[in-house]
Design a protein around this motif. Structure first.
Motif: not given
Length: 360
Positions: A9-19, A28-30
């Motif tokens: 299962i591939r990695d989704l990448g960095t999870v966007p956050n409020n900081n 990041t979100a895109e």
């Protein structure tokens, strides 16, 4: 359908956050959301592989179970063949004809069974082949021969399974059975009256013949020479079990058979025997018949005289009724007697029905 490898299962990448600052957050979100569709496909591929492998495992388990059953059946065949080969290779003959020393390995026949020698014997005649013997063991066998038991009497033989097909079927157990002898019977008559006759021994501890009074009932009996009893063997064959005791009130809508008697809570078993006779033709007469009972066990005698459609009570000895209707019923150790007196003219030469209750 072989086992399939579990896909990655591939990695989704960095999870966007409020900081994050706005520009970094947006990129990041895109990227994160763009990776979700192929990530979902990866998860589905893992689920599909798990389902495929589970189905394969289940099939293999089923195949293994079938193989195990087949192997068990083959093992029985192999054991049977081995027993036969062992017996054939070392068979010495009928035990009763042998004498002198006998050494292991050796097999003999005795009372219709095949036995193998466990320990050397200086004199083979000194040790009779029997179950539980320190010197002899029975070559494995757990089969019965199905035999007929029609109307009338049939002599029981060792390892016979007797189909009792008539209401008057009687299976006669041997008068001199040997220790470990086995006899089986099945009531397929559709009636409640086939009988296993004990022939001087006890059956299940009782000195009474065994009434097969349950339709379809089957039983296996093995003789114990120590107690002189034919004991019921459970689990020896796939026979139906005896019906459980009735623990609730019942209304019977058909006739019931109580050949073994009835008990009413006082520990005694009560039975009944009936007689039909014709009263004497004149005064001071007597008609008699053998009652076939232990007179000391008789509890009561009753009955009626059938006279012109009127049923009159049979009077026990030392009692009286109206003039011209006196008739007496009494017993001695062997016979039942019906006596008339000078006051019996209304009941001469009449049908008499007598009932005797006695302790079984």
């Amino acid at each position: 359908m072989p086992i399939v490898p579990v896909p990655a299962i591939r990695d989704l990448g960095t999870v966007p956050n409020n900081n994050m600052d706005e520009a970094t957050y947006n990129v990041t979100a895109e990227n994160f959301t763009g990776n979700m569709p192929p990530w979902g496909a990866d998860v589905k591929a893992v689920a599909d592989s798990a389902k495929t492998n589970a189905e394969y495992s289940n099939q293999r388990a089923s195949d293994s179970n079938t193989a195990a059953e087949t192997a068990a059946a083959r093992l029985v065949d192999v054991q049977t063949a081995a027993n036969g080969a062992f017996a054939a290779a070392n068979y010495k003959g009928e035990w009763s004809t042998l004498s002198g020393a006998l050494n292991v390995p050796a097999t003999v026949t005795h009372l219709g069974r095949l036995w193998y020698l466990k320990l050397n014997l200086a004199n083979v005649a000194s040790q009779t082949p029997t179950l539980g013997s320190a010197y002899w063991g029975e070559v494995s066998r757990n089969d019965f021969t199905v035999l007929p038991c029609p109307a009338g009497s049939t002599n029981a033989a060792d390892r016979g399974l007797y189909r009792m097909t008539s209401s008057t079927s009687v299976l006669l157990l041997p008068a001199a059975p040997w220790h470990g002898m086995v006899v089986a019977a099945a009531n397929v008559s559709g009636t409640l009256t086939p009988v296993i006759q004990r022939n001087g021994k006890t059956i299940c501890g009782d000195a009474e013949n065994f009434i097969m009074n349950v339709v379809g009932f089957q039983i296996v009996l093995q003789y114990d020479s120590v107690s002189g009893d034919w004991m019921r063997v459970s689990g020896l064959t796939a026979f139906t079990a005896a019906q459980p005791a009735i623990g609730t009130a019942n209304i019977w809508t058909a006739s019931q058979s109580f050949n073994a008697g009835a008990s009413f809570g006082d520990g005694r078993v009560i039975k009944r025997k009936t007689f039909s006779l014709t009263s004497p033709a004149g005064a001071n007469g007597r008609v008699s018949t053998a009652h076939g009972l232990d007179a000391t066990k008789i509890i009561s005698i009753s009955g009626v005289v059938r006279s012109a459609g009127i049923y009159q009570v049979v009077v026990p000895v030392n009692s009286s009724v109206a003039a011209n209707q006196t008739i007496l019923a009494l017993v001695d150790p062997s016979n039942l007697h019906i006596d008339t007196t000078s006051n019996s003219s209304d009941v001469y030469s009449k049908s008499v029905f007598i009932s005797i209750e006695y302790e079984g």
